[in-house]
Design an enzyme around this catalytic site. Sequence first.
Site, PDB file in Angstrom:
ATOM      1  N   SER A   1       3.162  75.190  89.682  1.00  0.00           N
ATOM      2  CA  SER A   1       4.333  75.968  89.262  1.00  0.00           C
ATOM      3  C   SER A   1       5.112  76.483  90.478  1.00  0.00           C
ATOM      4  CB  SER A   1       3.935  77.112  88.334  1.00  0.00           C
ATOM      5  OG  SER A   1       3.271  78.123  89.041  1.00  0.00           O
TER       6      SER A   1
ATOM      7  N   MET B   1      -6.115  74.084  97.485  1.00  0.00           N
ATOM      8  CA  MET B   1      -7.460  74.653  97.532  1.00  0.00           C
ATOM      9  C   MET B   1      -8.355  74.002  98.592  1.00  0.00           C
ATOM     10  SD  MET B   1      -7.224  77.153  95.722  1.00  0.00           S
ATOM     11  CE  MET B   1      -6.447  77.953  94.345  1.00  0.00           C
TER      12      MET B   1
ATOM     13  N   ILE C   1      -9.167  74.064 102.983  1.00  0.00           N
ATOM     14  CA  ILE C   1      -8.895  74.837 104.197  1.00  0.00           C
ATOM     15  C   ILE C   1      -8.489  73.878 105.310  1.00  0.00           C
ATOM     16  CG2 ILE C   1      -9.948  76.333 105.934  1.00  0.00           C
ATOM     17  CD1 ILE C   1     -11.626  77.474 103.551  1.00  0.00           C
ATOM     18  N   LEU C   2      -7.356  74.144 105.930  1.00  0.00           N
ATOM     19  CA  LEU C   2      -6.879  73.265 107.005  1.00  0.00           C
ATOM     20  C   LEU C   2      -7.618  73.608 108.296  1.00  0.00           C
ATOM     21  CD1 LEU C   2      -3.047  73.437 106.235  1.00  0.00           C
ATOM     22  CD2 LEU C   2      -4.640  71.589 105.630  1.00  0.00           C
TER      23      LEU C   2
ATOM     24  N   ASN D   1       1.531  80.102 103.485  1.00  0.00           N
ATOM     25  CA  ASN D   1       0.683  80.064 102.283  1.00  0.00           C
ATOM     26  C   ASN D   1       1.075  81.206 101.357  1.00  0.00           C
ATOM     27  OD1 ASN D   1      -1.528  79.379 100.550  1.00  0.00           O
ATOM     28  ND2 ASN D   1      -2.734  81.045 101.447  1.00  0.00           N
TER      29      ASN D   1
ATOM     30  N   HIS E   1      -0.644  83.680  98.508  1.00  0.00           N
ATOM     31  CA  HIS E   1      -1.983  84.089  98.072  1.00  0.00           C
ATOM     32  C   HIS E   1      -1.847  85.172  97.003  1.00  0.00           C
ATOM     33  CE1 HIS E   1      -6.284  84.642  98.425  1.00  0.00           C
ATOM     34  NE2 HIS E   1      -6.078  85.938  98.416  1.00  0.00           N
TER      35      HIS E   1
ATOM     36  N   ASP F   1      -6.811  83.035 104.960  1.00  0.00           N
ATOM     37  CA  ASP F   1      -5.917  84.082 104.437  1.00  0.00           C
ATOM     38  C   ASP F   1      -5.712  85.242 105.414  1.00  0.00           C
ATOM     39  OD1 ASP F   1      -5.727  82.585 102.079  1.00  0.00           O
ATOM     40  OD2 ASP F   1      -7.463  83.581 101.195  1.00  0.00           O
TER      41      ASP F   1
ATOM     42  N   LEU G   1       4.507  85.131  88.178  1.00  0.00           N
ATOM     43  CA  LEU G   1       5.966  85.297  88.034  1.00  0.00           C
ATOM     44  C   LEU G   1       6.571  85.882  89.310  1.00  0.00           C
ATOM     45  CD1 LEU G   1       6.389  86.707  84.403  1.00  0.00           C
ATOM     46  CD2 LEU G   1       6.996  84.430  85.268  1.00  0.00           C
TER      47      LEU G   1
HETATM   48  C1  GAR Z   1      -1.127  80.605  92.669  1.00  0.00           C
HETATM   49  O1  GAR Z   1      -1.425  81.779  91.997  1.00  0.00           O
HETATM   50  C2  GAR Z   1      -1.416  80.742  94.145  1.00  0.00           C
HETATM   51  O2  GAR Z   1      -1.132  82.008  94.656  1.00  0.00           O
HETATM   52  C3  GAR Z   1      -2.895  80.491  94.182  1.00  0.00           C
HETATM   53  O3  GAR Z   1      -3.101  79.427  93.273  1.00  0.00           O
HETATM   54  C4  GAR Z   1      -2.098  79.492  92.249  1.00  0.00           C
HETATM   55  C5  GAR Z   1      -1.425  78.152  92.178  1.00  0.00           C
HETATM   56  O4  GAR Z   1      -0.561  78.087  91.081  1.00  0.00           O
HETATM   57  N1  GAR Z   1      -3.341  80.171  95.488  1.00  0.00           N
HETATM   58  C6  GAR Z   1      -4.537  80.500  95.960  1.00  0.00           C
HETATM   59  O5  GAR Z   1      -5.373  81.087  95.309  1.00  0.00           O
HETATM   60  C7  GAR Z   1      -4.800  80.051  97.377  1.00  0.00           C
HETATM   61  N2  GAR Z   1      -5.871  80.784  97.931  1.00  0.00           N
HETATM   62  P1  GAR Z   1       0.456  76.877  90.924  1.00  0.00           P
HETATM   63  O6  GAR Z   1      -0.353  75.587  91.130  1.00  0.00           O
HETATM   64  O7  GAR Z   1       0.975  77.001  89.525  1.00  0.00           O
HETATM   65  O8  GAR Z   1       1.527  77.027  91.958  1.00  0.00           O
END
Ligand code: GAR
Length: 193
Positions: free
Chosen positions: A21, A94, A96-97, A111, A113, A149, A176
């Site tokens: 998203s 998901m 880690i680079l 990123n 988070h 992070d 959102l």
């Molecule tokens: C988001 O909430 C993002 O912040 C989180 O994964 C979701 C991805 O949603 N990221 C992490 O947790 C990274 N550590 P999306 O695929 O709908 O963009």
Amino acid sequence: MIKSNGLNKIRIAVFISGKGSNFKNLINSSNKRNSKFQIGIVVSSNSNAEGLKYSKKFKIKKIINSVNTNLAEKILISKLKKEKIRIICLAGFMKILSKKFIKNFNGIILNIHPSLLPKYKGLNTHSRAINSDDQYSGCTVHYVNSKLDSGKIILQKKVKILKKDNSVSLAKKILLQEHILYPKALNKVLSNL
Ligand code: GAR
């Protein structure tokens, strides 16, 4: 009216693993008038990622790469260079680079988070915020360094945790806000280039 041909736009790559998203939202933002960036490529760690549907819909080149071996890193770096990518936006990626990948990319990596960093690095951020009786959680856009992070924070947005919230309802509210925060933070970075 002259239509922008994207010649002067900064080329970015979006890295995803799931729903995408935030990827879709960055696409919408890149298509706005006066946008300073275009998405040259989407990289997914997973060939079944739901978010890849947007690559098809919006005709954005996709690469499947888990960035988990030296060879995979090398191949990806060379593709990113070929595509003249200057900024990577991790968006629910998901993996880690590695330090080496970050160094060899030699560009900016951002990123998003789902917590108010430095609180709750890693996974399950929403349940950890609720279980700690926090009044607020939220989201953070930050630069990526080799520690999880932990890079310099660019922007954050707070979200109130209500008594009735559970991790699902909180995740929804925060997502959102992520969709507002990520383009805003990216534009802030772009305006300083
Ligand atoms: C988001 O909430 C993002 O912040 C989180 O994964 C979701 C991805 O949603 N990221 C992490 O947790 C990274 N550590 P999306 O695929 O709908 O963009």
